[in-house]
Design an enzyme around this catalytic site. Structure first.
Site, short mmCIF file in Angstrom:
data_model
loop_
_atom_site.label_atom_id
_atom_site.label_comp_id
_atom_site.label_asym_id
_atom_site.label_seq_id
_atom_site.Cartn_x
_atom_site.Cartn_y
_atom_site.Cartn_z
N LYS A 100 43.44 49.35 48.25
CA LYS A 100 44.14 48.36 49.06
C LYS A 100 44.52 48.92 50.42
O LYS A 100 44.29 48.29 51.42
CB LYS A 100 45.39 47.85 48.33
CG LYS A 100 45.09 46.71 47.38
CD LYS A 100 45.06 47.11 45.96
CE LYS A 100 44.60 45.99 45.05
NZ LYS A 100 45.02 46.24 43.67
N TRP A 115 50.72 42.82 37.45
CA TRP A 115 50.47 44.27 37.30
C TRP A 115 51.62 44.93 36.56
O TRP A 115 51.41 45.81 35.73
CB TRP A 115 50.23 44.92 38.65
CG TRP A 115 49.02 44.36 39.35
CD1 TRP A 115 48.99 43.68 40.53
CD2 TRP A 115 47.66 44.42 38.89
NE1 TRP A 115 47.70 43.31 40.83
CE2 TRP A 115 46.86 43.75 39.85
CE3 TRP A 115 47.04 44.96 37.77
CZ2 TRP A 115 45.48 43.61 39.71
CZ3 TRP A 115 45.66 44.83 37.63
CH2 TRP A 115 44.90 44.17 38.60
N ASP A 127 54.39 51.87 40.90
CA ASP A 127 53.02 51.46 41.22
C ASP A 127 53.06 50.99 42.67
O ASP A 127 53.60 49.94 42.98
CB ASP A 127 52.60 50.33 40.27
CG ASP A 127 51.22 49.76 40.61
OD1 ASP A 127 50.58 50.24 41.57
OD2 ASP A 127 50.77 48.85 39.88
#
Ligand SMILES: *Cc1c(COP(=O)(O)O)cnc(C)c1O
Length: 358
Positions: free
Chosen positions: A194, A101, A170
């Site tokens: 999540k 990511w 993030d």
């Protein structure tokens, strides 16, 4: 048989939240219509957005210097939207490359300004097993971007670096799992799926004084200021996602807030890692000090044990615990909503597997 959902995302949600959401789909607040069917501008729905924002502000300790937005497009859109909004074309931004990511965030930022990857823990085989420390920032850097939890590889930044520039993070896979000092950050963003709710809603927390300083035109929908002015209601928001997110935050308040949840998360992760380290048939995959408390990755030492262990777990109601295709082995995602009993079930399976195969 109880089902234990170890999915990395979309992921397990608290049972009481699912029950309330299911009831609201049939009848929202006794109105006779469901929450999926009602206008986002209705008297019925409008308080939901304000409620979610106010709960998140209280839980995370977010000051009025920051806007809290509920957007669409996932964390992947934020990889571009952050630099588009706060990085001028002549500015430099520092990034750390700690996983898949992070590297995607780096790729997008390069479209807007100068990007300096000041540290990377990428291994020759393309995986990541640790978090780089001792960061040397570029003089004059606008911000430092870090991925707080690397969902795929199971590493986590346990101490955010103390730097003079705003951090951009993030936090998709560990937001609200532990206490963070929001005042160190310029931007925090997270796809909700999540740890906060269903997919389709993205939380963005942005320090307002960083905005309006770039040398480019920003399309209306991509400009944070559009959504700040409109209170996340410039266009149709991800209404159901925000509704569920608000329920998750309400549940989190009842579970002792973020500090209370952090204690539970620490205990849950410690228990599972202890078994991984004790059990002679399994091993962890990353540096001990960087182990994630959200995504616990481990492998069988004997490759032939992979399928039989998987079968044993499936037979006991455990689902979605296999590692990412780039890592293999197993990954137990144990977000806020995973009860300790789910971890106990995994530990028991590991012990029983050892008895019959050790
Ligand atoms: C899942 C994940 C993403 C991608 O999120 P989308 O909402 O699917 O765009 C980005 N970063 C991290 C850390 C993630 O875990």
């Amino acid at each position: 048989m109880t089902t234990w959902n170890f999915s990395s995302g979309p992921a397990i949600l608290p049972k009481p939240v699912i029950e309330k959401a299911a009831a609201a789909i049939l009848d929202f607040k006794g109105s006779g219509i469901g929450v999926l069917e009602c206008s986002h501008r209705s008297k019925l729905y409008e308080p939901v957005v304000a409620s979610a924002e106010s709960r998140l502000r209280k839980l995370m300790g977010i000051s009025d210097d920051y806007a809290v937005l509920f957007l669409q497009g996932g964390a992947s859109t934020q990889f571009a939207q952050v630099p588009q909004n706060i990085l001028a074309s002549t500015d430099v931004a520092d990034y750390t490359d700690t996983g898949t990511w992070a590297s995607k965030a780096i790729k997008e930022a390069k479209l807007y300004g100068k990007v300096n990857v000041i540290a990377s823990s990428k291994e020759a085989d393309g995986t990541y097993k640790s978090i780089p420390k001792d960061l040397k920032l570029t003089p004059g850097a606008k911000y430092l971007h870090v991925t707080s939890n690397n969902t795929i590889f199971g590493t986590q930044l346990h101490a955010f670096p103390d730097v003079a520039v705003p951090l951009v993070s993030d936090m998709s896979s560990d937001i609200c799992s532990r206490v963070v000092d929001v005042s160190k950050f310029g931007v925090i963003y997270a796809g909700a799926q999540k740890n906060l709710g269903p997919s389709g809603v993205t939380v963005v927390i942005v320090r307002k004084d960083l905005l309006g300083k770039v040398d480019r035109q920003i399309p209306t929908m991509m400009d944070y200021r559009t959504h700040i002015e409109a209170g996340s209601m410039f266009n149709t928001p991800p209404a159901f996602g925000i509704f569920v997110l608000d329920l998750v935050l309400e549940w989190l308040e009842g579970a002792g807030g973020i500090a209370g949840m952090q204690k539970i998360n620490d205990a849950k992760a410690a228990k599972l890692y202890a078994e991984i380290d004790r059990n002679p048939l399994f091993a962890g995959t990353v540096a001990l000090e960087d182990r994630s408390r959200m995504n616990v990755c481990f492998v069988p030492l004997n490759k032939d044990h992979e399928e039989p262990f998987k079968k044993l777990c499936l037979g006991r109601g455990m689902v979605d615990f296999t590692g990412h295709r780039s890592v293999g082995g197993f990954r137990a995602s144990i977000y806020n909503a995973m009860p300790e009993a789910g971890i106990d079930a995994m530990i028991e399976a590991m012990r029983d597997f050892e008895k019959s195969n050790g």
